[in-house]
Design a protein around this motif. Structure first.
Motif, PDB file in Angstrom:
ATOM      1  N   GLN A 186       2.765   6.377  -6.930  1.00  0.00           N
ATOM      2  CA  GLN A 186       1.745   7.275  -7.476  1.00  0.00           C
ATOM      3  C   GLN A 186       2.168   8.739  -7.362  1.00  0.00           C
ATOM      4  O   GLN A 186       1.908   9.550  -8.253  1.00  0.00           O
ATOM      5  CB  GLN A 186       0.414   7.037  -6.742  1.00  0.00           C
ATOM      6  N   ARG A 187       2.863   9.074  -6.301  1.00  0.00           N
ATOM      7  CA  ARG A 187       3.311  10.448  -6.088  1.00  0.00           C
ATOM      8  C   ARG A 187       4.623  10.749  -6.804  1.00  0.00           C
ATOM      9  O   ARG A 187       5.016  11.912  -6.926  1.00  0.00           O
ATOM     10  CB  ARG A 187       3.501  10.719  -4.589  1.00  0.00           C
TER      11      ARG A 187
ATOM     12  N   GLN B   4       5.469   6.337   6.969  1.00  0.00           N
ATOM     13  CA  GLN B   4       6.011   7.616   6.526  1.00  0.00           C
ATOM     14  C   GLN B   4       6.732   8.289   7.680  1.00  0.00           C
ATOM     15  O   GLN B   4       6.229   8.357   8.805  1.00  0.00           O
ATOM     16  CB  GLN B   4       4.891   8.518   6.001  1.00  0.00           C
TER      17      GLN B   4
ATOM     18  N   GLU C 131       0.825  -1.216   0.000  1.00  0.00           N
ATOM     19  CA  GLU C 131       0.000   0.000   0.000  1.00  0.00           C
ATOM     20  C   GLU C 131       0.853   1.257   0.000  1.00  0.00           C
ATOM     21  O   GLU C 131       0.637   2.175  -0.785  1.00  0.00           O
ATOM     22  CB  GLU C 131      -0.932  -0.006   1.216  1.00  0.00           C
ATOM     23  N   PHE C 132       1.873   1.287   0.893  1.00  0.00           N
ATOM     24  CA  PHE C 132       2.720   2.481   0.962  1.00  0.00           C
ATOM     25  C   PHE C 132       3.599   2.575  -0.279  1.00  0.00           C
ATOM     26  O   PHE C 132       3.870   3.670  -0.781  1.00  0.00           O
ATOM     27  CB  PHE C 132       3.575   2.437   2.229  1.00  0.00           C
TER      28      PHE C 132
ATOM     29  N   GLU D 194       2.752   1.689  -3.238  1.00  0.00           N
ATOM     30  CA  GLU D 194       1.904   2.212  -4.309  1.00  0.00           C
ATOM     31  C   GLU D 194       1.716   3.717  -4.163  1.00  0.00           C
ATOM     32  O   GLU D 194       1.688   4.458  -5.147  1.00  0.00           O
ATOM     33  CB  GLU D 194       0.536   1.521  -4.271  1.00  0.00           C
ATOM     34  N   TYR D 195       1.597   4.194  -2.919  1.00  0.00           N
ATOM     35  CA  TYR D 195       1.494   5.634  -2.659  1.00  0.00           C
ATOM     36  C   TYR D 195       2.761   6.353  -3.140  1.00  0.00           C
ATOM     37  O   TYR D 195       2.684   7.385  -3.817  1.00  0.00           O
ATOM     38  CB  TYR D 195       1.281   5.881  -1.164  1.00  0.00           C
TER      39      TYR D 195
ATOM     40  N   SER E 271      -4.952  11.358   6.028  1.00  0.00           N
ATOM     41  CA  SER E 271      -4.167  10.259   5.454  1.00  0.00           C
ATOM     42  C   SER E 271      -2.705  10.365   5.869  1.00  0.00           C
ATOM     43  O   SER E 271      -2.056   9.348   6.186  1.00  0.00           O
ATOM     44  CB  SER E 271      -4.283  10.262   3.925  1.00  0.00           C
ATOM     45  N   LYS E 272      -2.169  11.600   5.878  1.00  0.00           N
ATOM     46  CA  LYS E 272      -0.782  11.782   6.312  1.00  0.00           C
ATOM     47  C   LYS E 272      -0.611  11.407   7.778  1.00  0.00           C
ATOM     48  O   LYS E 272       0.414  10.835   8.167  1.00  0.00           O
ATOM     49  CB  LYS E 272      -0.332  13.229   6.075  1.00  0.00           C
TER      50      LYS E 272
ATOM     51  N   ARG F  17      -0.433   7.617   7.904  1.00  0.00           N
ATOM     52  CA  ARG F  17       0.839   7.113   7.378  1.00  0.00           C
ATOM     53  C   ARG F  17       2.008   7.424   8.301  1.00  0.00           C
ATOM     54  O   ARG F  17       3.032   6.742   8.269  1.00  0.00           O
ATOM     55  CB  ARG F  17       1.120   7.709   5.989  1.00  0.00           C
TER      56      ARG F  17
END
Length: 363
Positions: free
Chosen positions: A274-275, A353, A267-268, A270-271, A342-343, A346
């Motif tokens: 994506q960014r 993060q 999941e992370f 993919e984040y 969301s931040k 994470r």
């Protein structure tokens, strides 16, 4: 600057047609207000915002006899340094454009200005972070981090990823240093120039890519960067460049997004993909600075502070919900709140993060 708006548009179109493929346009304009203080009985000059000229030339397109389409790609946009240094005046702006095929990839700069940092998006961020700021903690973290640099009058500071200029104005006005702020986003630099009006401080702004920009060796006493280098994939090369640009005894200070040690979860990961980020754990980030030649490297995990700042910003935003929606929209509000929540997830104790603070010295 003495032409009407429609005349500027027509001139831009003609200039594109005059150019060969790969040719350049350079021009300089007085923006916002006149440079001198001498009153004129008749002054036909139009003192426009820089964004007007950027928009006009960026939207120019033409076709040749074979049907090939061309447009202008912004190579550079900056204050004229002599005016900043002698008059503390940022209103003299120059642009360099290149005629290119419309099929050429404009890449990351276009993504920044059309997706991540659209004008409305920048203003939303500023509303959260505070006037002049688009990075975590606004003026509070700026004051804390700048205090670690021991700035002296007359020193020269390079801000990489300057955003809309809040940190640069703070350093120049409070420590009498000369600041050069660079950012790849045209929109960011345009807002920074607008916010420089009337400040009378030694701050220059330029649209530039830090990975291709060149400065003479030993040009700066400090290199400062806030939450920007996460976009740079070849960090070792950039840090070696920073080392060359710094004078002996110079310091670099960076805050940046990081990740926990080890491979990211699906999941992370993919984040991150994506960014378009390039994230490292805090210790690995610090090691890259050491490998670039820096000494006295400090690599601190500031995630706890990051979470507290995020929560404070979210609480403030939720209290001002009605005003925010009135100035922007309900969709804007929901998007910002969702992003902050969301931040927080994470970056929680179980999240992946991290937020790092890095300080190093060139001996």
């Amino acid at each position: 600057m003495q032409q009407r708006d429609n005349e500027v548009e027509n001139l831009a179109k003609r200039m594109v047609n005059w150019l060969k493929d790969g040719g350049y346009i350079f021009f300089r304009e007085s923006c916002f207000h006149q440079s001198g203080d001498c009153k004129r009985k008749n002054n036909p000059t139009h003192y426009r915002e820089p964004r007007f000229y950027t928009k006009i030339f960026k939207e120019c397109q033409t076709q040749d006899e074979s049907g090939n389409s061309f447009e202008l790609s912004l190579i550079g946009c900056k204050c004229i340094g002599a005016y900043v240094r002698s008059k503390k005046n940022q209103n003299q702006i120059c642009w360099i454009w290149k005629k290119v095929s419309t099929s050429e990839d404009k890449g990351f700069q276009r993504f920044l200005d059309n997706v991540q940092y659209k004008c409305t998006g920048i203003l939303r961020y500023e509303r959260v972070f505070g006037e002049g700021f688009v990075s975590t903690g606004g003026i509070d973290t700026t004051k804390e981090f700048v205090a670690k640099l021991d700035l002296k009058p007359g020193q020269k500071v390079l801000d990489v990823g300057c955003g809309i200029g809040g940190g640069d104005f703070y350093m120049a006005e409070n420590f009498d240093v000369d600041v050069v702020g660079i950012d790849l986003s045209v929109n960011m630099v345009s807002f920074a120039l607008e916010r420089a009006i009337g400040r009378k401080c030694s701050v220059e702004f330029e649209v530039a890519d830090c990975t291709t920009k060149t400065y003479p060796d030993c040009s700066f006493d400090v290199i400062y960067s806030r939450d920007t280098i996460l976009h740079i994939h070849d960090k070792p090369a950039l840090f070696r460049t920073f080392f060359k640009w710094l004078k002996p005894g110079g310091k670099v200070l960076i805050s940046d997004y990081c990740k926990s040690a080890g491979p990211p979860s699906l999941e992370f990961g993919e984040y991150i993909k994506q960014r378009g980020y390039d994230l490292h754990d805090v210790q690995a980030y610090g090691q890259m600075l050491k490998d670039a030649g820096f000494d006295d490297v400090i690599a601190e995990d500031r995630t706890d502070q990051f979470v507290k700042v995020l929560q404070k910003e979210l609480d403030s935003l939720e209290k001002e919900k009605d005003d925010f929606i009135s100035d922007f929209s309900k969709e804007d509000y929901n998007e910002i709140v969702s992003g902050w929540k969301s931040k927080l997830v994470r970056s929680s104790s179980a999240g992946e993060q991290r937020w790092g603070l890095f300080i190093a010295t060139k001996k």
